[in-house]
Design an enzyme around this catalytic site. Structure first.
Site, PDB file in Angstrom:
ATOM      1  N   HIS A 156       0.989  -1.405  -0.072  1.00 17.10           N
ATOM      2  CA  HIS A 156      -0.013   0.078  -0.128  1.00 17.10           C
ATOM      3  C   HIS A 156       0.816   1.351   0.054  1.00 17.10           C
ATOM      4  CE1 HIS A 156      -3.128  -2.700   1.194  1.00 17.10           C
ATOM      5  NE2 HIS A 156      -2.294  -3.226   2.192  1.00 17.10           N
ATOM      6  N   SER A 277      14.342  21.847 -16.410  1.00 13.83           N
ATOM      7  CA  SER A 277      12.796  22.561 -16.657  1.00 13.83           C
ATOM      8  C   SER A 277      13.216  23.874 -17.203  1.00 13.83           C
ATOM      9  CB  SER A 277      12.125  22.881 -15.201  1.00 13.83           C
ATOM     10  OG  SER A 277      11.296  24.119 -15.256  1.00 13.83           O
ATOM     11  N   LYS A 283      15.648  22.151 -11.244  1.00 15.24           N
ATOM     12  CA  LYS A 283      14.729  20.964 -11.423  1.00 15.24           C
ATOM     13  C   LYS A 283      15.682  19.932 -12.190  1.00 15.24           C
ATOM     14  CE  LYS A 283      10.756  20.429 -11.392  1.00 15.24           C
ATOM     15  NZ  LYS A 283       9.889  19.147 -10.679  1.00 15.24           N
ATOM     16  N   GLU A 290       9.392   8.506 -16.796  1.00 11.64           N
ATOM     17  CA  GLU A 290       8.023   8.858 -16.993  1.00 11.64           C
ATOM     18  C   GLU A 290       7.657   8.592 -18.565  1.00 11.64           C
ATOM     19  OE1 GLU A 290       7.565  13.047 -15.700  1.00 11.64           O
ATOM     20  OE2 GLU A 290       8.398  12.759 -14.031  1.00 11.64           O
TER      21      GLU A 290
END
Ligand code: ARG
Length: 458
Positions: A156, A277, A283, A290
């Site tokens: 979980h 970024s 960043k 992804e």
């Protein structure tokens, strides 16, 4: 251009239709296999006396030259010749004259396209399996380095019990090794010769299908001509196996994204496999992971599209089936790209052992071990569970870990707890004691790695 099938037509194809139904823009990728298949067919026609041996030789030489021309970039395919099969036939006739028109004897584009697709996919499965093996080897190597690197295992997404990074990585080894096997299994059903099925009802010519199968390396010939031209199960099976591979990738990538977050910091993905970024100078994003996760959707889409294309199609060939190629090619290309970029990203990531250890010490990941400790001292498990539950509640209200409690505090909950408790609930003990086959104890993981190496040597 005059159509190869133009005899019964009195009008030209509408210009829009010409473009609409032509598949050459994408099926030109099959040129190599189309030519190999035609060479085997021509040789067999010659041997069987369906055409003369000289005619067969002329056709074969012509096809070999066309192959060279295509590979040298000398050929411009023609949209009005529809697909790769007719383009090559047109080129052949241009090159060797009227005898080129004999190649298509006893054959239809319906069995020809099934042949080409099978030959193409058979080879691509080999290529993909090689790339998968590289990933599996990288996982083994990384696991060997991290047999003692303790990190929390989760259920979980809540810290559950300590495991090792090696054990975690070897879970993915199991998944991808099943994928390797699934691809090999799918390849068995790809490797069946459809040629000889003709348009749907076979042919009156005495073809030697077994000879063609031998020449092209097929392990068997299809046993029903209607099935042979209308079957795309082998494409679906491949897309299914590919979807499962992508699902595994997406789970792994999700974990890498989580692990590399500022909140967790278990790993740092190498600069070469992350991006920045355009506005936020600080960043460093896990874009590659992804994107692989995102491309999973694309491959599932290809599977769903293909299932839907085939749904309800009457026997035998229908033009709907021409839609299979872009889905298949896209899936092969996507899988290849993902495999090529994922493995080096994994190998170059930095592992922060301290952070992993720290996290595995928090979150009461040793609570089960404390309960097991009490069981070994004679308490029934359900009672032990209750005692440890109360200890955890006590720790939570006093912001402590179980390891931080004094012996007195422990004994306030159970007189069975003795000095040896500290050793028993250290996260290292928790891992080392899990000696069950398939468990996270380094000795067990070493065994799994040895099994993994044997599998890759096969
Ligand atoms: N380009 C077609 C395909 O990919 C080849 C078979 C065409 N056959 C036909 N009868 N229209 O499916």
């Amino acid at each position: 251009m005059k159509k190869l099938w133009g005899g019964r037509f009195s009008k030209n194809t509408d210009e829009l239709v010409e473009d609409f139904h032509s598949s050459i823009s994408f099926d030109k990728r099959l040129y190599y296999w189309d030519i190999k298949g035609s060479i085997a067919h021509a040789r067999m026609l010659g041997k069987q006396g369906i055409i003369t041996q000289e005619e067969a030789q002329k056709i074969i030489r012509g096809l070999e030259e066309i192959l060279k021309d295509i590979e040298a970039g000398k050929v411009e395919f023609d949209v009005s010749a529809e697909d790769i099969h007719m383009n090559i036939e047109v080129l052949l006739t241009q090159k060797i004259g009227a005898v080129g028109k004999k190649l298509h004897t006893g054959r239809s584009r319906n069995d020809q396209v099934a042949l080409d697709t099978r030959l193409y996919l058979r080879e691509e499965i080999d290529n993909l399996r090689e790339l998968l093996k590289k990933l599996l080897a990288a996982l083994l190597e990384l696991a060997e380095k991290h047999l003692d690197t303790v990190l929390p295992g989760y259920t979980h997404l809540q810290r559950a019990q300590p495991v090792t990074l090696a054990h975690h990585l070897m879970a993915y080894f199991q998944m991808f090794s099943r994928d390797l096997e699934r691809l090999a299994d799918c390849q068995k059903r790809v490797n069946v010769l459809p040629l000889g099925a003709g348009a749907l009802a076979g042919t009156t010519f005495p073809l030697d299908r077994e000879q063609v199968a031998r020449e092209l390396g097929f392990s068997s010939v299809s046993l029903n001509s209607m099935d042979a031209v209308s079957d795309r199960d082998f494409v679906l099976e491949f897309l299914g196996a590919a979807s499962i591979i992508m699902m595994h990738f997406s789970r792994f990538c999700e974990e890498l994204i989580f692990w590399s977050s500022q909140e967790v910091q278990f790993i740092e993905i190498d600069d070469a496999y992350s991006t920045g970024s355009s506005i936020m100078p600080q960043k460093k994003n896990p874009d590659v992971a992804e994107l692989i996760r995102g491309k999973t959707g694309r491959v599932y889409g290809n599977l769903m599209a293909m299932l839907t294309i085939m749904k309800g199609l009457p026997l035998a060939y229908n033009k709907d089936m021409q839609e299979d190629k872009e889905r298949l090619f896209d899936t092969v290309d996507t899988l290849k790209k993902c495999l090529l970029v994922f493995t080096p990203m994994l190998v170059t990531m930095q592992v922060n052992k301290e952070k992993m250890l720290e996290a595995s010490k928090g979150g009461f990941t040793n609570a089960t071990d404390l309960a097991d400790y009490l069981v070994k001292k004679g308490l029934p498990f359900r009672d032990a569970h209750e005692v440890v539950g109360k200890l955890v509640a006590y720790c939570l209200s006093n912001t402590k870990n179980l390891d931080d409690l004094t012996l007195e505090e422990f004994q306030g909950f159970s007189p069975l707890i003795k000095e040896d408790v500290y050793e028993a609930i250290s996260v290292f003990t928790c891992v080392e004691k899990r000696q069950v086959t398939g468990g996270p104890a380094p000795e067990q993981v070493k065994k799994a790695i040895i099994e993994g190496k044997k599998l890759l040597e096969k």
